[in-house]
Design a protein around this motif. Structure first.
Motif, PDB file in Angstrom:
ATOM      1  N   PHE A 191       0.844  -1.196   0.000  1.00 19.20           N
ATOM      2  CA  PHE A 191       0.000   0.000   0.000  1.00 19.20           C
ATOM      3  C   PHE A 191       0.881   1.249   0.000  1.00 19.20           C
ATOM      4  CE2 PHE A 191      -2.270  -3.444   2.113  1.00 19.20           C
ATOM      5  CZ  PHE A 191      -3.433  -3.501   1.351  1.00 19.20           C
ATOM      6  N   LEU A 192       0.641   2.125  -0.963  1.00 21.88           N
ATOM      7  CA  LEU A 192       1.433   3.344  -1.118  1.00 21.88           C
ATOM      8  C   LEU A 192       0.532   4.575  -1.122  1.00 21.88           C
ATOM      9  CD1 LEU A 192       3.669   2.084  -4.098  1.00 21.88           C
ATOM     10  CD2 LEU A 192       4.244   2.037  -1.646  1.00 21.88           C
ATOM     11  N   PHE A 222     -12.637  -3.061  -4.992  1.00 17.20           N
ATOM     12  CA  PHE A 222     -11.270  -3.449  -4.634  1.00 17.20           C
ATOM     13  C   PHE A 222     -11.086  -4.963  -4.681  1.00 17.20           C
ATOM     14  CE2 PHE A 222     -10.776   0.592  -1.824  1.00 17.20           C
ATOM     15  CZ  PHE A 222     -10.592   1.356  -2.971  1.00 17.20           C
ATOM     16  N   PHE A 223     -12.055  -5.699  -4.173  1.00 20.27           N
ATOM     17  CA  PHE A 223     -11.939  -7.152  -4.136  1.00 20.27           C
ATOM     18  C   PHE A 223     -11.847  -7.727  -5.550  1.00 20.27           C
ATOM     19  CE2 PHE A 223     -13.978 -11.362  -4.195  1.00 20.27           C
ATOM     20  CZ  PHE A 223     -13.121 -12.047  -3.361  1.00 20.27           C
ATOM     21  N   GLU A 224     -12.711  -7.264  -6.445  1.00 19.08           N
ATOM     22  CA  GLU A 224     -12.698  -7.788  -7.813  1.00 19.08           C
ATOM     23  C   GLU A 224     -11.385  -7.466  -8.519  1.00 19.08           C
ATOM     24  OE1 GLU A 224     -14.694  -9.748  -9.484  1.00 19.08           O
ATOM     25  OE2 GLU A 224     -16.027  -9.987  -7.757  1.00 19.08           O
ATOM     26  N   LEU A 225     -10.897  -6.238  -8.370  1.00 13.23           N
ATOM     27  CA  LEU A 225      -9.659  -5.852  -9.042  1.00 13.23           C
ATOM     28  C   LEU A 225      -8.457  -6.589  -8.464  1.00 13.23           C
ATOM     29  CD1 LEU A 225     -10.256  -2.005  -9.413  1.00 13.23           C
ATOM     30  CD2 LEU A 225     -10.375  -3.742 -11.210  1.00 13.23           C
ATOM     31  N   LEU A 226      -8.392  -6.714  -7.148  1.00  8.58           N
ATOM     32  CA  LEU A 226      -7.285  -7.435  -6.517  1.00  8.58           C
ATOM     33  C   LEU A 226      -7.320  -8.920  -6.871  1.00  8.58           C
ATOM     34  CD1 LEU A 226      -7.317  -5.680  -3.035  1.00  8.58           C
ATOM     35  CD2 LEU A 226      -5.425  -5.654  -4.670  1.00  8.58           C
ATOM     36  N   ALA A 284       7.827 -19.077 -10.070  1.00  8.33           N
ATOM     37  CA  ALA A 284       8.928 -18.231  -9.598  1.00  8.33           C
ATOM     38  C   ALA A 284       9.155 -18.463  -8.108  1.00  8.33           C
ATOM     39  CB  ALA A 284       8.603 -16.763  -9.859  1.00  8.33           C
ATOM     40  N   ASN A 285      10.392 -18.181  -7.676  1.00  5.11           N
ATOM     41  CA  ASN A 285      10.705 -18.335  -6.252  1.00  5.11           C
ATOM     42  C   ASN A 285       9.884 -17.371  -5.403  1.00  5.11           C
ATOM     43  OD1 ASN A 285      12.622 -20.323  -6.753  1.00  5.11           O
ATOM     44  ND2 ASN A 285      14.269 -18.815  -7.069  1.00  5.11           N
ATOM     45  N   GLU A 286       9.650 -16.179  -5.950  1.00  4.18           N
ATOM     46  CA  GLU A 286       8.871 -15.183  -5.217  1.00  4.18           C
ATOM     47  C   GLU A 286       7.967 -14.438  -6.190  1.00  4.18           C
ATOM     48  OE1 GLU A 286       9.500 -11.335  -2.234  1.00  4.18           O
ATOM     49  OE2 GLU A 286      11.222 -12.514  -2.948  1.00  4.18           O
ATOM     50  N   LEU A 287       6.685 -14.353  -5.860  1.00  2.81           N
ATOM     51  CA  LEU A 287       5.733 -13.670  -6.728  1.00  2.81           C
ATOM     52  C   LEU A 287       5.931 -12.158  -6.639  1.00  2.81           C
ATOM     53  CD1 LEU A 287       2.436 -15.617  -5.905  1.00  2.81           C
ATOM     54  CD2 LEU A 287       3.923 -15.929  -7.889  1.00  2.81           C
ATOM     55  N   PRO A 288       5.897 -11.447  -7.780  1.00  2.00           N
ATOM     56  CA  PRO A 288       5.973  -9.986  -7.705  1.00  2.00           C
ATOM     57  C   PRO A 288       4.727  -9.435  -7.020  1.00  2.00           C
ATOM     58  CG  PRO A 288       5.461 -10.693  -9.945  1.00  2.00           C
ATOM     59  CD  PRO A 288       5.807 -11.932  -9.170  1.00  2.00           C
ATOM     60  N   PRO A 289       4.840  -8.376  -6.238  1.00  5.39           N
ATOM     61  CA  PRO A 289       3.702  -7.869  -5.471  1.00  5.39           C
ATOM     62  C   PRO A 289       2.689  -7.123  -6.338  1.00  5.39           C
ATOM     63  CG  PRO A 289       5.565  -6.408  -5.198  1.00  5.39           C
ATOM     64  CD  PRO A 289       6.062  -7.577  -6.011  1.00  5.39           C
ATOM     65  N   VAL A 290       1.509  -6.981  -5.786  1.00  5.72           N
ATOM     66  CA  VAL A 290       0.482  -6.087  -6.324  1.00  5.72           C
ATOM     67  C   VAL A 290       0.532  -4.822  -5.478  1.00  5.72           C
ATOM     68  CG1 VAL A 290      -1.993  -5.733  -6.683  1.00  5.72           C
ATOM     69  CG2 VAL A 290      -0.979  -7.998  -7.068  1.00  5.72           C
ATOM     70  N   THR A 291       0.466  -3.647  -6.104  1.00  5.97           N
ATOM     71  CA  THR A 291       0.530  -2.396  -5.349  1.00  5.97           C
ATOM     72  C   THR A 291      -0.779  -1.632  -5.457  1.00  5.97           C
ATOM     73  OG1 THR A 291       1.445  -1.119  -7.188  1.00  5.97           O
ATOM     74  CG2 THR A 291       3.011  -2.211  -5.723  1.00  5.97           C
ATOM     75  N   MET A 292      -1.142  -0.960  -4.360  1.00  9.02           N
ATOM     76  CA  MET A 292      -2.292  -0.059  -4.341  1.00  9.02           C
ATOM     77  C   MET A 292      -1.797   1.312  -3.910  1.00  9.02           C
ATOM     78  SD  MET A 292      -5.501  -2.252  -2.776  1.00  9.02           S
ATOM     79  CE  MET A 292      -6.677  -1.010  -3.354  1.00  9.02           C
ATOM     80  N   THR A 293      -2.036   2.321  -4.751  1.00 11.71           N
ATOM     81  CA  THR A 293      -1.577   3.680  -4.482  1.00 11.71           C
ATOM     82  C   THR A 293      -2.783   4.598  -4.326  1.00 11.71           C
ATOM     83  OG1 THR A 293       0.359   3.242  -5.864  1.00 11.71           O
ATOM     84  CG2 THR A 293      -0.087   5.546  -5.281  1.00 11.71           C
ATOM     85  N   THR A 345      -0.851  -4.760 -15.681  1.00 11.11           N
ATOM     86  CA  THR A 345      -2.017  -3.889 -15.866  1.00 11.11           C
ATOM     87  C   THR A 345      -2.155  -2.929 -14.694  1.00 11.11           C
ATOM     88  OG1 THR A 345      -3.170  -5.632 -17.094  1.00 11.11           O
ATOM     89  CG2 THR A 345      -4.529  -3.854 -16.191  1.00 11.11           C
ATOM     90  N   ASP A 346      -2.541  -1.691 -14.999  1.00 13.81           N
ATOM     91  CA  ASP A 346      -2.888  -0.694 -13.989  1.00 13.81           C
ATOM     92  C   ASP A 346      -4.379  -0.409 -14.069  1.00 13.81           C
ATOM     93  OD1 ASP A 346      -0.238  -0.447 -13.245  1.00 13.81           O
ATOM     94  OD2 ASP A 346       0.121   1.323 -14.495  1.00 13.81           O
ATOM     95  N   ALA A 347      -5.048  -0.480 -12.936  1.00 11.91           N
ATOM     96  CA  ALA A 347      -6.464  -0.119 -12.851  1.00 11.91           C
ATOM     97  C   ALA A 347      -6.577   1.180 -12.063  1.00 11.91           C
ATOM     98  CB  ALA A 347      -7.257  -1.230 -12.176  1.00 11.91           C
TER      99      ALA A 347
END
Length: 405
Positions: free
Chosen positions: A265-266, A284-288, A302-311, A388-390
């Motif tokens: 969260f940013l 938020f739930f549907e988009l996440l 992958a060893n580590e999944l790239p994060p999802v960010t919310m700004t 993708t950016d929503a």
């Protein structure tokens, strides 16, 4: 118009409204004259809705007449201010408004469902849905003018039953779409991608949001909930709702994929304003959920999944929330289709009772309707091969009318 019909017309309680509506109807502007209209005599139409006559249950003219009336859009601020200090007078005034307003909105939806194109109006699930809305219309029309506390309480009980009965409307629509697709296949006439049902379903769903908002607001005003006015939260913090939605989406993701990307969260997390938290939660739930699924399917090994960010960012009139993922993006050729109700780039999977991550095709278009209902919007920008950016824009002032079709 005959003199007899004219006399009845003058006795209309809503004479001015009826005069305006009929002028609009006869002008042909914005209204498609139904084939059956010529079969309704003017005298029958006016007499059946005179002040001293109550429409008989099952009278098709009643739904037509109500559908011709104008809806009364409200703002979030008006709903908030009206319910700040609920009292018996508040409940009574609210019930009297809804007694007039809800049948109009329901009647319009019945007419819309009956006119759904490509044969959708004739599939079993939609026929049942038309029957449900028609039944609810008559439940409300059975009330005389609400004047006492007892009548208002009985009206509120009916609203609660209607809210419960209509809780599965989206499932009816989804089932109806599937039935239509299967029916067209059996007929050897597969439903074309050009058969875009989105404008019709957008219109239907926008009013459904309004119906549930108005009825739910009236019902919830009767119960005290700290920090709320009905279903409206006085100080709604998007960050709190986002964290709850992220936890729920991650739980669902783990059930389906065994893991879930972290959400970061940013931005300004102190933003708050009056709003309906259930609307924000759905968006938020549907988009996440979509972002997490895409990340897992692209980076699952992958060893580590790239994060999802919310700004989070705040302007003078709108609050914007950007949800970004690295889930591979959406093909440019598919961008227009993501807003259709039958589209999904994932298959419906069997989950032994577990909720699927995708496959029904209602999440994105319905999320956009929630944002647009009070003047906001939802837009997607995608970089195929990356993510993708929503962008979720939310009107924070509460001064924009309901966006009714």
């Amino acid at each position: 118009r005959s003199s007899a019909a004219s006399d009845v017309y003058k006795r209309q309680e809503y004479g001015a409204t009826l005069r305006s509506d009929m002028a609009f109807l006869l002008s042909g502007r914005g209204f498609r004259k139904p084939k059956a209209w010529s079969l309704i005599s003017p005298r029958t139409f006016f007499v059946s809705f005179s002040k001293n006559s109550k429409p008989q249950k099952g009278d098709k003219n009643a739904i037509l007449f109500s559908a011709l009336k104008h809806q009364t859009p409200l703002t979030l601020r008006e709903l908030l201010e009206f319910g700040q200090e609920p009292s018996k007078w508040t409940f009574l005034m609210s019930a009297q408004f809804l007694q007039r307003e809800l049948p109009i909105r329901i009647a319009k939806r019945v007419r819309e469902l009956e006119r759904l194109p490509h044969g959708l109006a004739n599939v079993p699930s939609i026929i049942r849905l038309i029957a449900l809305y028609t039944h609810s219309f008559w439940e409300l029309m059975e009330f005389d003018e609400i004047k006492t506390e007892v009548e208002e309480q009985r009206f509120t009980t009916v609203l609660e039953k209607i809210l419960e009965a209509h809780s599965t409307v989206r499932e009816h629509i989804a089932d109806g779409l599937q039935e239509l697709v299967e029916q067209k296949k059996l007929e050897g006439k597969p439903l074309s991608e050009r058969a875009d049902l989105r404008p019709y379903l957008d219109s239907f769903y926008l009013t459904r949001i309004g119906l549930r908002l108005l009825a739910g607001q009236h019902v919830k005003l009767h119960s005290k909930n700290e920090g709320y006015v009905g279903i409206i939260q006085r100080e709604c913090y998007p960050i709190k709702i986002a964290k709850e939605a992220a936890e729920d989406a991650a739980d669902m993701c783990r059930l389906n994929y065994g893991e879930a990307p972290k959400v970061i969260f940013l931005g300004d997390q102190s933003i708050h304003f009056p709003y309906v938290p259930s609307h924000l939660y759905y968006i938020f739930f549907e988009l996440l959920k979509n972002s997490m699924r895409a990340v897992c399917e692209i980076h699952g090994r992958a060893n580590e999944l790239p994060p999802v960010t919310m700004t989070f960012g705040e302007g003078d009139e709108f609050v914007t929330v950007k949800i970004s993922d690295q889930g591979g993006g959406i093909p440019r050729s598919a961008m227009a289709r993501v807003w259709t109700y039958a589209y999904s780039d994932a298959q419906i999977m069997e989950h032994d009772g577990r909720p699927p991550m995708a496959g029904y095709g209602h999440g994105l278009p319905f999320s956009r309707l929630y944002t647009r209902y009070f003047g906001g919007d939802l837009n997607l920008l995608s970089v195929q091969g990356f993510g993708t950016d929503a962008y979720v824009d939310i009107s924070k002032l509460g001064n924009i009318d309901e966006q009714l079709p």
